[in-house]
Design a protein around this motif. Structure first.
Motif, PDB file in Angstrom:
ATOM      1  N   UNK A 133       1.449 -20.934  -2.378  1.00 35.08           N
ATOM      2  CA  UNK A 133       1.348 -19.466  -2.400  1.00 35.08           C
ATOM      3  C   UNK A 133       2.137 -18.860  -1.235  1.00 35.08           C
ATOM      4  N   UNK A 161      -0.346 -13.640   5.022  1.00 40.19           N
ATOM      5  CA  UNK A 161      -1.283 -12.769   4.282  1.00 40.19           C
ATOM      6  C   UNK A 161      -1.842 -13.504   3.064  1.00 40.19           C
ATOM      7  N   UNK A 193      -6.148 -15.745   2.319  1.00 39.22           N
ATOM      8  CA  UNK A 193      -7.174 -15.588   1.276  1.00 39.22           C
ATOM      9  C   UNK A 193      -7.779 -16.931   0.855  1.00 39.22           C
ATOM     10  N   UNK A 240       5.148 -16.219  -1.944  1.00 32.33           N
ATOM     11  CA  UNK A 240       5.090 -14.866  -1.383  1.00 32.33           C
ATOM     12  C   UNK A 240       6.290 -14.604  -0.474  1.00 32.33           C
ATOM     13  N   UNK A 287      13.270  -1.454   9.146  1.00 32.62           N
ATOM     14  CA  UNK A 287      11.845  -1.110   9.150  1.00 32.62           C
ATOM     15  C   UNK A 287      11.192  -1.468  10.487  1.00 32.62           C
ATOM     16  N   UNK A 299       5.589  -5.209   1.088  1.00 30.11           N
ATOM     17  CA  UNK A 299       6.201  -6.444   1.583  1.00 30.11           C
ATOM     18  C   UNK A 299       5.145  -7.303   2.263  1.00 30.11           C
ATOM     19  N   UNK A 300       4.202  -6.663   2.941  1.00 31.75           N
ATOM     20  CA  UNK A 300       3.078  -7.365   3.548  1.00 31.75           C
ATOM     21  C   UNK A 300       1.809  -6.575   3.222  1.00 31.75           C
ATOM     22  N   UNK A 301       0.679  -7.212   3.448  1.00 28.66           N
ATOM     23  CA  UNK A 301      -0.610  -6.564   3.223  1.00 28.66           C
ATOM     24  C   UNK A 301      -0.727  -5.295   4.057  1.00 28.66           C
ATOM     25  N   UNK A 302      -0.239  -5.360   5.286  1.00 28.01           N
ATOM     26  CA  UNK A 302      -0.320  -4.223   6.186  1.00 28.01           C
ATOM     27  C   UNK A 302       0.433  -3.006   5.653  1.00 28.01           C
ATOM     28  N   UNK A 303       1.624  -3.203   5.111  1.00 28.27           N
ATOM     29  CA  UNK A 303       2.376  -2.058   4.598  1.00 28.27           C
ATOM     30  C   UNK A 303       1.730  -1.491   3.333  1.00 28.27           C
ATOM     31  N   UNK A 327      15.910   3.906   7.235  1.00 24.94           N
ATOM     32  CA  UNK A 327      14.627   4.603   7.376  1.00 24.94           C
ATOM     33  C   UNK A 327      14.825   5.844   8.232  1.00 24.94           C
ATOM     34  N   UNK A 366       4.372  -8.183  -9.024  1.00 32.07           N
ATOM     35  CA  UNK A 366       5.573  -8.568  -8.278  1.00 32.07           C
ATOM     36  C   UNK A 366       5.319  -9.665  -7.245  1.00 32.07           C
ATOM     37  N   UNK A 367       4.139 -10.293  -7.299  1.00 28.39           N
ATOM     38  CA  UNK A 367       3.860 -11.434  -6.426  1.00 28.39           C
ATOM     39  C   UNK A 367       3.747 -11.084  -4.951  1.00 28.39           C
ATOM     40  N   UNK A 368       3.516  -9.797  -4.654  1.00 26.59           N
ATOM     41  CA  UNK A 368       3.392  -9.373  -3.264  1.00 26.59           C
ATOM     42  C   UNK A 368       1.941  -8.976  -2.978  1.00 26.59           C
ATOM     43  N   UNK A 369       1.565  -8.928  -1.701  1.00 32.35           N
ATOM     44  CA  UNK A 369       0.207  -8.463  -1.375  1.00 32.35           C
ATOM     45  C   UNK A 369       0.026  -7.018  -1.826  1.00 32.35           C
ATOM     46  N   UNK A 399      16.683  -4.598   5.138  1.00 31.51           N
ATOM     47  CA  UNK A 399      15.571  -3.654   5.068  1.00 31.51           C
ATOM     48  C   UNK A 399      14.575  -3.891   6.204  1.00 31.51           C
ATOM     49  N   UNK A 433      -4.589 -10.176  -4.016  1.00 31.44           N
ATOM     50  CA  UNK A 433      -3.816 -11.338  -3.576  1.00 31.44           C
ATOM     51  C   UNK A 433      -2.442 -11.333  -4.244  1.00 31.44           C
ATOM     52  N   UNK A 434      -1.412 -11.857  -3.560  1.00 32.91           N
ATOM     53  CA  UNK A 434      -0.090 -11.985  -4.191  1.00 32.91           C
ATOM     54  C   UNK A 434      -0.157 -12.730  -5.526  1.00 32.91           C
ATOM     55  N   UNK A 435      -1.139 -13.591  -5.687  1.00 32.49           N
ATOM     56  CA  UNK A 435      -1.208 -14.375  -6.926  1.00 32.49           C
ATOM     57  C   UNK A 435      -1.603 -13.532  -8.131  1.00 32.49           C
ATOM     58  N   UNK A 444       9.505 -13.244  -2.014  1.00 36.05           N
ATOM     59  CA  UNK A 444       9.561 -11.876  -2.555  1.00 36.05           C
ATOM     60  C   UNK A 444      10.198 -10.903  -1.559  1.00 36.05           C
ATOM     61  N   UNK A 461      -1.026   0.667   4.738  1.00 35.63           N
ATOM     62  CA  UNK A 461      -0.552   1.918   5.342  1.00 35.63           C
ATOM     63  C   UNK A 461      -0.367   2.985   4.264  1.00 35.63           C
ATOM     64  N   UNK A 509       4.101 -12.089   5.282  1.00 34.64           N
ATOM     65  CA  UNK A 509       3.603 -12.005   3.904  1.00 34.64           C
ATOM     66  C   UNK A 509       3.010 -13.344   3.472  1.00 34.64           C
ATOM     67  N   UNK A 537       6.985   2.742   3.530  1.00 38.97           N
ATOM     68  CA  UNK A 537       7.841   1.567   3.579  1.00 38.97           C
ATOM     69  C   UNK A 537       7.434   0.455   2.609  1.00 38.97           C
ATOM     70  N   UNK A 538       8.382  -0.050   1.871  1.00 37.21           N
ATOM     71  CA  UNK A 538       8.352  -1.306   1.077  1.00 37.21           C
ATOM     72  C   UNK A 538       7.434  -1.295  -0.150  1.00 37.21           C
ATOM     73  N   UNK A 562      10.547   6.304   3.929  1.00 37.78           N
ATOM     74  CA  UNK A 562      11.369   5.334   3.197  1.00 37.78           C
ATOM     75  C   UNK A 562      12.306   6.021   2.220  1.00 37.78           C
TER      76      UNK A 562
END
Lengths: 297, 297, 297, 297
Positions: free
Chosen positions: D263, D185, D189, D267, A177, B28-32, A245, B67-70, A173, B61-63, D270, B35, D182, B100-101, A203
C-alpha cells in the motif's frame, strides 16, 4: 532581480479596499481557541462565492489578552460594513458562542467603526445576561450550558486591503507547494494580516470574467496553467516550470501586506525547485493598491 | 439505568429530517485532504444562522478511493435540495477547487438525487476542460495553476437526519468537556455521521424561541445552564453538576445516529467527573425522529 | 497570597544544576522542523531513567534563522558534559540527520563549552563531505539520499537549571489537566526554557527514595496523591482537591525559570476548578536553587 | 514492471529479525494517548545509535480497548529480549506513567514471551498499590498525583522483522518527500507494523560500514545520493532524479511488512514527479528476509 538564485519578476500585486473586522478569541487552552477560530473562519476564502473572506491572523499569548488566557486573533472581511455586521454576528454567534471555553474580545478597540456584536449576542441569554468588566472592557456575561460565555460589547472594523499576492513557480508541483507552505508559516507569525485560502494557499488563481463562458464571473487564468502551457498563446509558464501556487494576503494596512509579501517571498525561495516569483495584477485597472515586488527588498 | 456508574436518563433525543450531500475529497497526502475538508465544512454548525451544517465524516484509506490517494469524506446538510445544490457549488468551488492537490468524488453514487457539481465546476476551465475516467467514474479535468483539478460529474444527496444528540453533565467544566472530546474521538471513527459543531461539541445548547426576547428564533436553554441553576425554576441541573456539553450528530440514516450516540455515550462515561447523560427533545412536538437512550444499549 | 481567587502557597521550588545544549533545527517548513524536533527530544522526560531530559523550547521565525527557513530550538540536558556530548551526537545523528529537509545550527554560539557535533557528523558522508559558510557560520555539507544535510561545526552547552516546578491542585482531574495544558501553552512562547515531560506535564510527581521499597531511586510522593488522601498521614491534599499535576521546567538560567513559573501559574489559575498552586522541594537539602512562589509576582 | 506509469525495479528489500514488544496506551482522549505514545517512541529510529526502534502502530477505537477509552498501539524493538525488557520499563515508566490520563495494556497477550512490566511499575506506588481486573485482565492500580495509573501485569514480545523498506525516487526533493508522506499516511492505517523514522521517513539511508572512515559502523549510501551522482562511479541515480527517500518498516510478521510495502508503494506512485521505486538490500548476505517488490502486486 534575484533572491537566493530565484528570479523575482519586475511586476506588482494589485489589491483592493475591503472592510475588515478583527476579533480576539480566547480559550481555556490555545487548542480550544484555535478550534473556535477555525470553525469561525471556514468557508471564507473569497467573496466571489463565500459570504466573507476570513482567517486566523496570529496567536495571542496569555500575557496580552484581557482575561489572561491563550488566544487567537481572526479577521473577517467583506466588501461593505453592512455585510460585515451580519457576518460577525453569524460567525461569532454560531461558531464561537457555541465552541467550548471561548470568550470574545474586540481586536480593533481604537477603530472608529464599532459593531455592537456583544450587545446583540446577549439576547441569546433570554434575560439572564449581566454586565461586567474585564481589564477595563465592558463585557456581557451570557449563561450557557458549559458555564458563562463572555463577549465584549463591541468589535471594531476598518477599511483594509484584500488581494495582496505573489505567485510561486516550481519545477514540480510539490516544490511549489512546499514553498507556499513555508511562506505561509512565515506570514503566520506576523501582526495584521491573514492568508484566507485553504492552508493559506491558492491552487487555482483566477482571472476576472471569461473568454468562452460569458456567464462566469471568474475563470482560471489560463496563461498561468502549466498543464496547458503548450496550447495557450502567450503563456506565462516557462519550459522548466510545472506548477504555480498563489499566496493571497488580506491586511489591515499597506505595511502589513508588504511585510507579509516580503517574508513570504524570502522564505519561499529557500525551497529547492522554486524557479521564479511573480505577482498578479490587472494592469492597474481594477485595484487601487499596487505592491511592487522589487520595492519590498 | 447506569453505565460505568453514570446515570443514563430515561429520555430521548428528538431529531429532524435534513438533506445531506456526501463528498469524498482526496489529496496528495492525508493532511492536504484535511486542509480542504476543514475549509469546506467551516462556518457550518447550525442552519439557524449558518448557510449549511457541515463536517468531516471520516478519513478514507488510499485503498478505497478512486484515485488511490488518501481522502476525507465530508457531509454538507441543508433543509432543502435547492440550498444544498448552491452550498455544494460554493463550498467545493471556493474551498476545494482552490485547495492544494485535491480532487472531488461522489460520496453517495447510489443516491437517487444527484447534483451535477463537477459539470458546473468545469466552466471554471473556460474551455480548456476535458473529460476522463477514473475507476469507472466520469470525471472532468480542469487545468488550474497547480496542475489539473479533477471533479466527478455528480455528487449525491439524500434525505438524512439532523439533531441526534446527547448531553454530558460534569462535576466541573473540564470533566464534561474532556468527556465530550472523548465522545467525539469515538464517533469520528464511524461511517455515515458528522458532529457539525466546533470540535464536534456544543457549549451553548438552545431552546426554540425565547421567554423574554420574542424576536429571537433560539435562545439559551436556561434549565440546562449551571451558572444560574439557583435562579431558574425547574432547573435540570443537579447540585453536583457545574457544566453541560451537548454532542449534536447528523447522519445519513437512523442506524448511523444510533451507533454514534451509543459509542459516544459509552466513551463519555469513562471520564472521571461525568455525573449524568441525558438528551434534548421538544416533547416530541417538533422532530419526527426519537432516539431513546435506554434502547441504545 | 491569592491570584484570581486561587491560593498560592508560600513555598518554593527546589532545583538543580544540569548541563544544557541548545540546538536550532530548521526545515523546509515549520512542520518538518517540528517532526525532527519531536523525534530528537522523545524518550527525554527525566534523567532518572531516560538518557537525557529534552524538549522543544520555541519556534524560530525564518527571519531569525541562518538559512532563512522556519526552525525549532530544542534543549538537551544531562548531568555532565560527557553524557551531553554523546546524547547530542546520538540524537542529532539518528533523529535529525535522518529527518526530512532538516539542517542543524548552534543554539548557543556564545557559550564557552562547544561540542564539535557537526564535525563528527560529517564522517557519515564517508569522504564526500565539504565545508561551506551560511550567514558567517562554518557548516559541513553532507550528501545524503534526499540531497545535502547541513550541520554547523559546533553546538554550545552551558550549566543550566533542571527541576523548576509548580503544582496545580484541581477539584477534578480534568480541571487540573486543562490548567496544566494552558500553563504549557503560555510557557511554550518563552525563550530559554523547556517543559520536558509528555505534553509538558507530569502526572506522577515523585519523591526521592522510598518508604517501603528500598531498591527504588524514586517513588510516588504519596502526600500529593489524591486517591489515597484518606489513608496517608500528613497528606497535602485538601478535601476539595481530587487531582494534581506538576509542571517541570528546565532552563538556561534563573531568569528563564522564573518567567516560565510566573506566566505558567498566572495562566493556570484562569481555568475554573483550580484550587491551589504550590511547588515541590526537598526542604532545601538537595538542590542549589530555590524559586519562591510569592516572589514571582 | 510499472505502477501508475512509475517503474518498480525488479529487486528486493532485505530485512532482519528483531524482538518486538507491543503496548496499548489508552488515554482520556485520543490526543492524550497520542502525547504519551509520541514521547515513549521518540529517540527510537535505528538501533545503530538509539536504545530502541519504536513507533506508533495505529489508533485503537474505544470499542476495542479494555477500558473503553481511545488508545494507541505502539511497538518497541531491540535486538534481544534483555534490552527489550529494559526499554519497556524505562519508556513506559518515564514516558507513559508520567503522562496525563494514560493506562497501559498488553498489546500481545497471546505471545509466549511476556515481560512483567506492570508488576515492576507497581513498586513506584511504594506500598500503596493494589490489584484489580479490567475486562478480565490483571491490572495494577498505582496511586499517583493525577489519580490512579493502571498497568496490566504483562507486556508481550515476539520475534518480528526490522528493515522492510522501499526507496522513492523523485524528480525533485519535494515530490519524493510528498510521496513518502503519502505512503506513511497509508501504512499508518494498518495493523502490525511501524515506520520508526521521523515522520515515518528516512532522509539519509545508509550502507553498512564505510569506504574511507573505517571507524564508522554505517555511512551514507553514496550510490543513492543525488547531489554527488556525477562524481560517484556506479551511481544508482538516473539523470532525471534529484532526491530519494526511504521508508523503513518494522513489523510483527512477514505479512505485515508485505501489506505495508504494497500500500505504501501504491500510494507513493500517485504523487506527480515520482520516477522510480526500488528497495535496499545487501545482496542477501546480511538479512534473513527478502521482500521482492514484484511479488507484492
Amino acid at each position: 532581480m534575484e533572491l537566493n538564485g530565484v528570479e523575482i519578476e519586475d511586476t506588482y500585486a494589485e489589491a483592493f479596499p475591503i472592510k475588515i473586522a478583527r476579533v480576539l478569541i480566547t480559550g481555556a487552552t490555545k487548542r480550544w481557541a484555535q478550534v473556535a477560530a477555525s470553525e469561525a473562519t471556514g468557508f471564507g476564502t473569497s467573496v466571489i462565492m463565500c459570504p466573507a473572506e476570513a482567517g486566523i491572523e496570529r496567536f495571542a499569548s496569555p500575557s496580552e489578552t484581557p482575561d489572561g488566557r491563550p488566544g487567537v486573533y481572526i479577521q473577517i472581511c467583506t466588501f461593505g460594513y453592512k455585510a460585515l455586521d451580519e457576518q460577525l454576528l453569524e460567525r461569532i454567534g454560531q461558531c464561537v458562542l457555541t465552541a467550548p471555553t471561548t470568550a470574545v474580545f474586540n481586536g480593533l478597540p481604537e477603530a472608529e467603526k464599532q459593531f455592537n456584536i456583544g450587545f446583540k449576542l446577549k439576547f441569546f441569554a433570554d434575560g439572564t445576561e449581566s454586565e461586567t468588566e474585564i481589564a477595563g472592557k465592558k463585557v456581557f456575561k451570557i449563561p450557557i450550558m458549559e458555564g458563562d460565555f463572555l463577549a465584549e460589547e463591541n468589535i471594531g472594523g476598518i477599511s483594509g486591503i484584500a488581494g495582496g499576492n505573489f505567485f510561486i513557480f516550481g519545477d514540480s508541483q510539490m516544490s511549489a507547494l512546499t514553498a507556499a507552505e513555508a511562506a505561509v508559516d512565515a506570514i503566520a507569525e506576523l501582526e495584521g494580516c491573514i492568508t484566507p485560502f485553504p492552508g493559506g494557499i491558492v491552487a487555482s488563481g483566477s482571472k476576472s470574467g471569461a473568454n468562452k463562458y460569458a456567464f462566469m464571473k471568474a475563470t482560471a487564468n489560463e496563461k498561468f496553467c502549466p498543464s496547458i502551457k503548450d496550447k495557450v498563446e502567450g503563456t506565462e509558464i516557462p519550459a522548466d516550470v510545472n506548477s504555480v501556487y498563489e499566496i493571497v494576503i488580506n491586511g489591515i494596512d499597506e505595511e502589513s501586506i508588504k511585510k507579509a509579501m516580503k517574508i513570504g517571498i524570502e522564505t519561499a525561495v529557500t525551497v529547492p525547485g522554486v524557479k521564479k516569483i511573480t505577482a498578479g495584477n490587472y494592469g492597474g485597472k481594477l485595484g487601487k493598491y499596487q505592491f511592487k515586488l522589487h520595492e519590498l527588498f
